[in-house]
Design an enzyme around this catalytic site. Structure first.
Site, short mmCIF file in Angstrom:
data_model
loop_
_atom_site.label_atom_id
_atom_site.label_comp_id
_atom_site.label_asym_id
_atom_site.label_seq_id
_atom_site.Cartn_x
_atom_site.Cartn_y
_atom_site.Cartn_z
N ASN A 11 0.84 -1.08 -0.08
CA ASN A 11 -0.02 -0.16 -0.08
C ASN A 11 0.89 1.35 -0.08
O ASN A 11 1.52 1.53 0.97
CB ASN A 11 -0.77 -0.07 1.29
CG ASN A 11 -1.59 1.10 1.51
OD1 ASN A 11 -1.56 2.02 0.42
ND2 ASN A 11 -2.37 1.12 2.54
N LYS A 13 0.02 4.23 -0.27
CA LYS A 13 -0.45 5.60 0.41
C LYS A 13 -0.37 6.55 -0.31
O LYS A 13 -0.08 6.52 -1.80
CB LYS A 13 0.00 5.62 1.75
CG LYS A 13 -0.21 4.38 2.75
CD LYS A 13 -0.06 4.42 4.21
CE LYS A 13 -0.32 3.10 4.62
NZ LYS A 13 -0.15 3.11 6.21
N HIS A 97 -9.40 0.88 4.70
CA HIS A 97 -8.14 1.00 5.70
C HIS A 97 -8.31 1.74 6.84
O HIS A 97 -9.19 2.71 6.91
CB HIS A 97 -7.27 1.59 4.67
CG HIS A 97 -5.92 1.77 5.22
ND1 HIS A 97 -5.22 2.55 6.04
CD2 HIS A 97 -4.72 0.59 4.93
CE1 HIS A 97 -4.10 2.13 6.48
NE2 HIS A 97 -3.71 1.28 5.85
N GLU A 99 -6.79 4.25 8.09
CA GLU A 99 -6.62 5.59 7.57
C GLU A 99 -7.82 6.36 7.23
O GLU A 99 -8.12 7.56 7.43
CB GLU A 99 -5.28 6.08 7.01
CG GLU A 99 -4.04 5.71 7.61
CD GLU A 99 -2.77 5.21 6.93
OE1 GLU A 99 -2.71 5.40 5.83
OE2 GLU A 99 -2.05 4.77 7.65
N GLU A 169 -5.66 -5.39 10.34
CA GLU A 169 -4.46 -4.43 10.71
C GLU A 169 -4.59 -3.66 11.96
O GLU A 169 -5.42 -2.73 11.98
CB GLU A 169 -4.37 -3.48 9.42
CG GLU A 169 -4.15 -4.12 8.29
CD GLU A 169 -3.65 -2.91 7.33
OE1 GLU A 169 -2.26 -3.07 6.69
OE2 GLU A 169 -4.09 -1.88 6.75
N GLY A 175 2.49 1.73 10.95
CA GLY A 175 3.32 2.99 10.76
C GLY A 175 4.27 3.45 11.95
O GLY A 175 4.82 4.18 12.06
N SER A 215 3.28 -2.69 10.31
CA SER A 215 4.84 -2.71 10.61
C SER A 215 5.50 -3.95 10.06
O SER A 215 6.47 -4.69 10.82
CB SER A 215 5.13 -2.48 12.01
OG SER A 215 4.90 -1.12 12.17
P1 PGA Z 1 2.90 -0.06 7.73
O1 PGA Z 1 1.37 0.13 7.13
O2 PGA Z 1 3.44 -1.30 6.80
O3 PGA Z 1 3.44 1.19 7.28
O4 PGA Z 1 2.72 -0.31 9.13
C1 PGA Z 1 0.32 -0.99 6.84
C2 PGA Z 1 -0.55 -0.34 6.21
O5 PGA Z 1 -1.35 0.47 6.50
O6 PGA Z 1 -1.29 -1.10 5.31
#
Ligand code: PGA
Length: 253
Positions: A11, A13, A97, A99, A169, A175, A215
């Site tokens: 992803n 982003k 997601h 976010e 997730e 992140g 992560s």
């Molecule tokens: P990350 O993000 O690997 O940077 O933790 C995962 C995601 O948001 O799908």
């Protein structure tokens, strides 16, 4: 039990212009061209989708979008429909997601409509669920997942969902560098799979892929992937660099 082919999904982003995205995708294609028994997907920003899909034509890396709108067309300024994503070369779309839930008002009800729209257009939705840190600390992880799954998949029947992918997730792991332990992840995945068994039956529950996200890095991917109910990874930060991401694709080497 049916065999679940692992899916390693990136992803991206809000990163990379069209040219940067094509460059990274082309490098990745070269790095993973000998990967077998694994599916690979990358989700660039909307503006890079078409270029990346063109650049990856004929490769086995699939292209996905990060969001969609549920309507086919209309007066919805700033939105993109499932058919438009298909037209741009997408096979997958990330839906719900955290976010989007946190910053853009995504709800279980809108996620439900988006999954329906994606499936109707022939896209593979990657349906994201996960608890926040406060919810985990309050002992609410399973009740949060239960609600997200039930409401997100409300009014679907088994036959509708063969192309669905789920991504667990935990929000506190996204992140942050704080990965769920493989035991914590497995426990959540097992819970989700048994809930899907209750809702849609064993054939679906044992075939659906449940990705872990939060992560995921080259040094923890293998341990996570060894867990029986973890069928892949949805990767943010570590997907941006093709070299690093390719190590995730080769998690079992
Ligand atoms: P990350 O993000 O690997 O940077 O933790 C995962 C995601 O948001 O799908």
């Amino acid at each position: 039990m049916s065999r679940r082919i692992p899916l390693i999904a990136g992803n991206w982003k809000m990163h990379k212009t069209g040219m940067q995205a094509v460059e990274a995708a082309t490098q990745l294609q070269d790095l993973v061209k000998h990967a077998t028994d694994v599916e690979v997907m990358i989700a660039p920003t909307f503006t890079a989708l078409y270029q990346v899909a063109q650049a990856l034509k004929g490769s086995h890396i699939a292209v996905g979008a990060q969001n969609l709108h549920w309507e086919k067309q209309g007066a919805f300024t700033g939105e993109i429909s499932a058919d438009m994503l298909v037209d741009a070369g997408c096979r997958h779309v990330i839906v719900g997601h955290s976010e989007r839930r946190q910053f853009f008002g995504e709800t279980d009800a809108s996620v439900n409509r988006k999954i329906r729209a994606a499936l109707a257009a022939g896209l593979f939705p990657v349906f994201c669920i996960g608890e926040t840190e406060a919810q985990r600390e309050a002992g609410e992880t399973f009740s949060v997942l239960d609600k997200q799954v039930r409401d997100g998949l409300k009014d679907f029947v088994f036959d509708d969902l063969s192309d669905l992918v789920i991504a667990y997730e935990p929000v506190w792991a996204i992140g942050t560098g704080k990965t769920a332990s493989k035991e914590q992840a497995q426990e959540a995945h097992q819970f989700i799979r048994s809930l899907l068994d209750t809702l849609f039956g064993k054939p679906f529950a044992s075939a659906v892929r449940i990705l872990y996200g939060g992560s995921v890095k080259p040094d923890n991917v293998r341990a996570l992937m060894e867990m029986p109910d973890i069928d892949g990874a949805l990767v943010g930060g570590a997907s941006l660099d093709p070299e690093t991401f390719s190590k995730l694709v080769f998690f079992n080497h």
